[in-house]
Design a protein around this motif. Structure first.
Motif, PDB file in Angstrom:
ATOM      1  N   LEU A 195       8.793  -6.773  -2.034  1.00  0.00           N
ATOM      2  CA  LEU A 195       8.577  -6.185  -0.709  1.00  0.00           C
ATOM      3  C   LEU A 195       7.538  -5.066  -0.770  1.00  0.00           C
ATOM      4  CD1 LEU A 195      12.259  -6.026   0.619  1.00  0.00           C
ATOM      5  CD2 LEU A 195      10.461  -7.613   1.312  1.00  0.00           C
ATOM      6  N   ILE A 196       7.678  -4.200  -1.770  1.00  0.00           N
ATOM      7  CA  ILE A 196       6.734  -3.085  -1.896  1.00  0.00           C
ATOM      8  C   ILE A 196       5.334  -3.607  -2.217  1.00  0.00           C
ATOM      9  CG2 ILE A 196       6.162  -0.992  -3.190  1.00  0.00           C
ATOM     10  CD1 ILE A 196       9.165  -0.618  -3.680  1.00  0.00           C
ATOM     11  N   GLY A 197       5.259  -4.556  -3.145  1.00  0.00           N
ATOM     12  CA  GLY A 197       3.966  -5.127  -3.512  1.00  0.00           C
ATOM     13  C   GLY A 197       3.306  -5.846  -2.347  1.00  0.00           C
ATOM     14  N   SER A 198       4.102  -6.558  -1.559  1.00  0.00           N
ATOM     15  CA  SER A 198       3.568  -7.260  -0.385  1.00  0.00           C
ATOM     16  C   SER A 198       3.032  -6.271   0.640  1.00  0.00           C
ATOM     17  CB  SER A 198       4.658  -8.131   0.246  1.00  0.00           C
ATOM     18  OG  SER A 198       5.130  -9.095  -0.663  1.00  0.00           O
ATOM     19  N   PHE A 199       3.733  -5.156   0.787  1.00  0.00           N
ATOM     20  CA  PHE A 199       3.275  -4.116   1.712  1.00  0.00           C
ATOM     21  C   PHE A 199       1.905  -3.584   1.289  1.00  0.00           C
ATOM     22  CE2 PHE A 199       2.886   0.467   2.480  1.00  0.00           C
ATOM     23  CZ  PHE A 199       2.907   0.494   3.867  1.00  0.00           C
ATOM     24  N   PHE A 200       1.759  -3.285   0.002  1.00  0.00           N
ATOM     25  CA  PHE A 200       0.481  -2.762  -0.486  1.00  0.00           C
ATOM     26  C   PHE A 200      -0.627  -3.808  -0.375  1.00  0.00           C
ATOM     27  CE2 PHE A 200       2.985   0.465  -3.023  1.00  0.00           C
ATOM     28  CZ  PHE A 200       2.477   1.564  -2.344  1.00  0.00           C
ATOM     29  N   PHE A 201      -0.292  -5.074  -0.627  1.00  0.00           N
ATOM     30  CA  PHE A 201      -1.311  -6.118  -0.527  1.00  0.00           C
ATOM     31  C   PHE A 201      -1.781  -6.274   0.918  1.00  0.00           C
ATOM     32  CE2 PHE A 201      -2.506 -10.707  -0.183  1.00  0.00           C
ATOM     33  CZ  PHE A 201      -3.670 -10.619  -0.929  1.00  0.00           C
ATOM     34  N   ALA A 202      -0.840  -6.215   1.848  1.00  0.00           N
ATOM     35  CA  ALA A 202      -1.212  -6.289   3.264  1.00  0.00           C
ATOM     36  C   ALA A 202      -2.105  -5.115   3.645  1.00  0.00           C
ATOM     37  CB  ALA A 202       0.041  -6.312   4.134  1.00  0.00           C
ATOM     38  N   CYS A 203      -1.782  -3.930   3.126  1.00  0.00           N
ATOM     39  CA  CYS A 203      -2.604  -2.746   3.417  1.00  0.00           C
ATOM     40  C   CYS A 203      -4.015  -2.899   2.862  1.00  0.00           C
ATOM     41  CB  CYS A 203      -1.951  -1.495   2.838  1.00  0.00           C
ATOM     42  SG  CYS A 203      -0.478  -0.955   3.733  1.00  0.00           S
ATOM     43  N   LEU A 231       5.685 -13.316   0.251  1.00  0.00           N
ATOM     44  CA  LEU A 231       4.463 -12.499   0.254  1.00  0.00           C
ATOM     45  C   LEU A 231       3.591 -12.847   1.453  1.00  0.00           C
ATOM     46  CD1 LEU A 231       2.286 -10.626  -1.002  1.00  0.00           C
ATOM     47  CD2 LEU A 231       1.576 -12.571  -2.416  1.00  0.00           C
ATOM     48  N   ILE A 232       3.419 -14.130   1.719  1.00  0.00           N
ATOM     49  CA  ILE A 232       2.588 -14.569   2.847  1.00  0.00           C
ATOM     50  C   ILE A 232       3.188 -14.105   4.169  1.00  0.00           C
ATOM     51  CG2 ILE A 232       1.743 -16.588   4.103  1.00  0.00           C
ATOM     52  CD1 ILE A 232       1.604 -18.057   1.422  1.00  0.00           C
ATOM     53  N   ILE A 233       4.494 -14.284   4.318  1.00  0.00           N
ATOM     54  CA  ILE A 233       5.161 -13.926   5.578  1.00  0.00           C
ATOM     55  C   ILE A 233       5.059 -12.423   5.840  1.00  0.00           C
ATOM     56  CG2 ILE A 233       7.395 -13.797   6.746  1.00  0.00           C
ATOM     57  CD1 ILE A 233       8.128 -16.435   5.365  1.00  0.00           C
ATOM     58  N   ILE A 234       5.354 -11.620   4.811  1.00  0.00           N
ATOM     59  CA  ILE A 234       5.301 -10.164   4.980  1.00  0.00           C
ATOM     60  C   ILE A 234       3.879  -9.712   5.306  1.00  0.00           C
ATOM     61  CG2 ILE A 234       5.543  -7.951   3.781  1.00  0.00           C
ATOM     62  CD1 ILE A 234       7.878  -9.154   2.254  1.00  0.00           C
ATOM     63  N   THR A 235       2.913 -10.300   4.625  1.00  0.00           N
ATOM     64  CA  THR A 235       1.513  -9.935   4.867  1.00  0.00           C
ATOM     65  C   THR A 235       1.111 -10.255   6.301  1.00  0.00           C
ATOM     66  OG1 THR A 235       0.940 -10.333   2.543  1.00  0.00           O
ATOM     67  CG2 THR A 235      -0.868 -10.303   4.137  1.00  0.00           C
ATOM     68  N   ILE A 236       1.454 -11.450   6.762  1.00  0.00           N
ATOM     69  CA  ILE A 236       1.105 -11.854   8.129  1.00  0.00           C
ATOM     70  C   ILE A 236       1.787 -10.949   9.149  1.00  0.00           C
ATOM     71  CG2 ILE A 236       1.361 -13.692   9.850  1.00  0.00           C
ATOM     72  CD1 ILE A 236       0.958 -15.707   7.609  1.00  0.00           C
ATOM     73  N   LEU A 237       3.051 -10.621   8.903  1.00  0.00           N
ATOM     74  CA  LEU A 237       3.784  -9.757   9.834  1.00  0.00           C
ATOM     75  C   LEU A 237       3.149  -8.369   9.927  1.00  0.00           C
ATOM     76  CD1 LEU A 237       7.516 -10.648   9.041  1.00  0.00           C
ATOM     77  CD2 LEU A 237       6.212 -11.233  11.095  1.00  0.00           C
ATOM     78  N   LEU A 238       2.738  -7.821   8.793  1.00  0.00           N
ATOM     79  CA  LEU A 238       2.126  -6.489   8.801  1.00  0.00           C
ATOM     80  C   LEU A 238       0.749  -6.512   9.461  1.00  0.00           C
ATOM     81  CD1 LEU A 238       3.174  -5.143   5.283  1.00  0.00           C
ATOM     82  CD2 LEU A 238       3.967  -4.347   7.510  1.00  0.00           C
TER      83      LEU A 238
END
Length: 287
Positions: A195-203, A231-238
């Motif tokens: 979750l944390i890594g996905s957040f940073f990747f989206a940023c 990872l894909i879902i979290i990135t798209i949501l952010l």
């Protein structure tokens, strides 16, 4: 670039080159054996960097456009709507909030330019966070070698030219991506790290869209379809959340305005890159 800007660049570039060359000597490594001396050096480099950006009054074309985008946001106007070619700000509306703050400070304080505030952000924390990671990742080397490598990165003439003089915001992307990798590819690949890594990747994508090219690399090393899907879902949501926040910030916008800007492959001709260099050449070879 006018003559005063050229002189400023030349003097400061030579200064940081000399510091960089000194850091490649045995004397520098010996000095860095002592923690107090190392802290003095890193503080001195930071002071020199802040003074350097203070003296740089010339604003590069794309950096000036960031200020303009921030100004429009302060007025709650959709910059994407006014940018009919969708090329002046081909990014997600993420850093635009800092651009708005920098524009406000530049217009109300006066002495400091917008570029000064932007480069402070790029310097602290971005460049210094990257330098810290360089120090940490060289764990197999002696402590003085790690410290010297960190200082060499900070004082590098390339760091000066790209970050301090130009003000390239790509370093923001790199910081977010480095931290995303630290969490996504840890030995303990828990869902919390995911979750944390996905957040940073989206940023990192929000900072500059070309970060998406790293996705196949992350997918290859993760080797887990479920976690890759998350990872894909979290990135798209952010990414969607960022666009939604922007739409409620300005008076009026259309989703198509933002999307058309995001898929724009490059900036306006003559503002940066090869066309910027060619624009200063004689017309006979100005393509």
């Amino acid at each position: 670039m006018d003559i005063s800007a050229f002189i400023t660049f030349s003097v400061e570039f030579v200064l940081f080159t000399l510091i960089f060359l000194f850091l490649n000597t045995p004397a520098a490594k010996k000095i860095c054996q002592r923690k107090k001396s190392y802290l003095v050096l890193i503080t001195g480099i930071l002071f020199a960097q802040i003074v350097a950006i203070l003296f740089i009054k010339n604003e590069v074309g794309d950096v000036f456009l960031f200020s303009k985008a921030g100004h429009y946001l302060r007025l709650k106007l959709d910059f994407y709507e006014f940018d009919s070619t969708h090329s002046q700000f081909p990014f997600f509306p993420f850093l635009i909030y800092f651009h708005a703050l920098g524009n406000f400070l530049a217009e109300n304080i006066g002495f400091f330019t917008f570029s000064f505030y932007l480069k402070l952000l790029l310097l602290l924390p971005c460049v210094y966070l990257l330098s810290y990671q360089i120090n940490r990742n060289l764990s197999s080397l002696p402590i003085e070698s790690k410290r010297v490598a960190q200082l060499q990165f900070l004082a590098s003439p390339l760091t000066y030219a790209i970050i301090l003089f130009h003000g390239q915001v790509d370093v923001v992307l790199l910081v977010f991506f480095v931290f995303s990798v630290k969490f996504l590819l840890r030995h303990e690949r828990s869902y919390q790290n995911l979750l944390i890594g996905s957040f940073f990747f989206a940023c990192s994508i929000l900072a500059k869209t070309w970060s998406i090219i790293f996705f196949p690399v992350l997918m290859k090393f993760q080797k887990n379809i479920t976690k890759t899907t998350i990872l894909i879902i979290i990135t798209i949501l952010l990414l969607a959340a960022d666009i939604y926040l922007y739409t409620v910030t300005v008076y009026y916008t259309k989703l198509s305005n933002v999307l058309l800007a995001l898929i724009k492959p490059g900036g306006p001709v003559g503002i940066w890159g090869v066309t910027y260099i060619l624009s200063s050449l004689p017309k006979v070879i100005n393509w």
